[in-house]
Design a protein around this motif. Structure first.
Motif, mmCIF file in Angstrom:
data_model
loop_
_atom_site.group_PDB
_atom_site.id
_atom_site.type_symbol
_atom_site.label_atom_id
_atom_site.label_comp_id
_atom_site.label_asym_id
_atom_site.label_seq_id
_atom_site.Cartn_x
_atom_site.Cartn_y
_atom_site.Cartn_z
ATOM 1 N N TYR A 151 -13.815 14.033 -55.204
ATOM 2 C CA TYR A 151 -12.994 12.832 -55.131
ATOM 3 C C TYR A 151 -13.513 11.924 -54.013
ATOM 4 C CZ TYR A 151 -9.725 15.523 -57.994
ATOM 5 O OH TYR A 151 -9.161 16.268 -58.997
ATOM 6 N N PRO A 152 -13.413 10.610 -54.174
ATOM 7 C CA PRO A 152 -13.895 9.710 -53.112
ATOM 8 C C PRO A 152 -13.013 9.774 -51.875
ATOM 9 C CG PRO A 152 -12.778 8.462 -54.838
ATOM 10 C CD PRO A 152 -12.875 9.885 -55.336
ATOM 11 N N ASN A 176 -26.205 10.831 -54.904
ATOM 12 C CA ASN A 176 -25.479 9.585 -54.673
ATOM 13 C C ASN A 176 -26.233 8.464 -55.375
ATOM 14 O OD1 ASN A 176 -23.973 7.443 -53.726
ATOM 15 N ND2 ASN A 176 -24.828 7.499 -51.657
ATOM 16 N N ARG A 235 -11.985 7.359 -48.915
ATOM 17 C CA ARG A 235 -12.043 5.933 -48.574
ATOM 18 C C ARG A 235 -12.356 5.713 -47.108
ATOM 19 N NH1 ARG A 235 -12.937 4.191 -53.547
ATOM 20 N NH2 ARG A 235 -11.274 4.797 -54.990
ATOM 21 N N THR A 283 -21.878 6.968 -49.241
ATOM 22 C CA THR A 283 -20.543 7.238 -49.779
ATOM 23 C C THR A 283 -20.120 8.641 -49.369
ATOM 24 O OG1 THR A 283 -21.541 7.914 -51.877
ATOM 25 C CG2 THR A 283 -20.711 5.665 -51.743
ATOM 26 N N GLY A 331 -17.422 11.991 -50.219
ATOM 27 C CA GLY A 331 -16.528 12.648 -51.160
ATOM 28 C C GLY A 331 -16.092 13.998 -50.640
ATOM 29 N N PRO A 391 -12.785 9.105 -60.371
ATOM 30 C CA PRO A 391 -13.050 7.664 -60.458
ATOM 31 C C PRO A 391 -13.326 7.063 -59.081
ATOM 32 C CG PRO A 391 -11.093 8.263 -61.732
ATOM 33 C CD PRO A 391 -11.459 9.468 -60.930
ATOM 34 N N GLY A 392 -14.292 6.166 -59.032
ATOM 35 C CA GLY A 392 -14.598 5.458 -57.800
ATOM 36 C C GLY A 392 -15.658 6.111 -56.939
ATOM 37 N N LEU A 393 -16.210 7.245 -57.366
ATOM 38 C CA LEU A 393 -17.256 7.913 -56.597
ATOM 39 C C LEU A 393 -18.548 7.885 -57.409
ATOM 40 C CD1 LEU A 393 -17.789 9.450 -53.959
ATOM 41 C CD2 LEU A 393 -17.296 11.575 -55.183
ATOM 42 N N PRO A 394 -19.560 7.131 -56.979
ATOM 43 C CA PRO A 394 -20.789 6.957 -57.767
ATOM 44 C C PRO A 394 -21.777 8.117 -57.601
ATOM 45 C CG PRO A 394 -20.939 5.658 -55.782
ATOM 46 C CD PRO A 394 -19.578 6.310 -55.752
#
Length: 208
Positions: free
Chosen positions: A186-187, A113, A189, A119, A121, A84-87
């Motif tokens: 996984y993202p 991406n 941050r 982003t 990951g 979740p949270g990684l587009p």
């Protein structure tokens, strides 16, 4: 009440307090020890999994096996997931291949991406059945390395691996027909800052 009885009661009370204090001290020590052990257990657990293949952790090989591949073949399936949270769109280029045990194989995963911004990951992995992790040898992969993708960027990521011939000597795996290699991105941050190249550093100094 007689004087002797009063003295005996006080002695018993002191003994009870002393015993309670000892028990409390022991409990406190145990709590501190367990907290410290829990922190120490994390790196130990990671090392243990990598060393033994426990919990489906694959092994890291530095080269191909010295002997020729065996005649026995096994199916290797590829799974891709995004936290979740990684587009990102993340998928294997092939869902399944058949390989000979001991054969070095290169496969690719594709990552896109889908965000309008950069982003980052990082991927974790395991194999199933979990007991096969000790025999799944990776020579090269993209796991545990931060991957920063530009807006709309598409990238192919290789995985080079082989199934250790020692698997064929393990009687518990005589009926094994397939192995699944699963990755999950996984993202990240706060990605680690990249060092500036020499030219960029000089240019920045010149603008001061």
């Amino acid at each position: 009440m007689r004087e002797g009885e009063t003295g005996g009661g006080k002695t018993a009370s002191r003994r009870t307090l002393t015993r309670d204090a000892v028990v409390a001290s022991i409990c406190g020590f145990v709590v501190v020890f367990m907290v410290g052990a829990s922190y120490a257990a994390v790196p130990f657990y990671n090392w243990f999994c990598r060393a033994t293949g426990f919990n489906g952790t694959t092994q890291v090989a530095t080269s191909a096996p010295s002997d020729a591949p065996l005649a026995r073949k096994i199916a290797v399936r590829f799974d891709a997931n995004v936290g979740p949270g990684l587009p990102w769109k993340f998928e294997p280029e092939q869902n399944e291949i058949e390989v000979r045990i001991g054969e070095v194989v290169t496969v690719f995963y594709t990552v896109i991406n889908q965000a309008a911004r950069a982003t980052t990951g990082v991927a974790a992995y395991n194999v199933a059945p979990l007991t096969v992790g000790a025999y799944f040898q990776k020579i090269n992969c993209f796991c545990f390395t931060e991957q920063t993708m530009g807006p709309g960027e598409k990238r192919e990521m290789p995985v080079v691996f082989y199934v250790d011939p020692q698997l064929a000597k393990d009687s518990e795996n005589d009926a094994l027909k397939a192995i699944t290699l699963s990755y999950t991105f996984y993202p990240v941050r706060d990605p680690a800052p990249k060092p500036l190249a020499a030219g960029e550093g000089d240019k920045r100094k010149g603008n001061l």
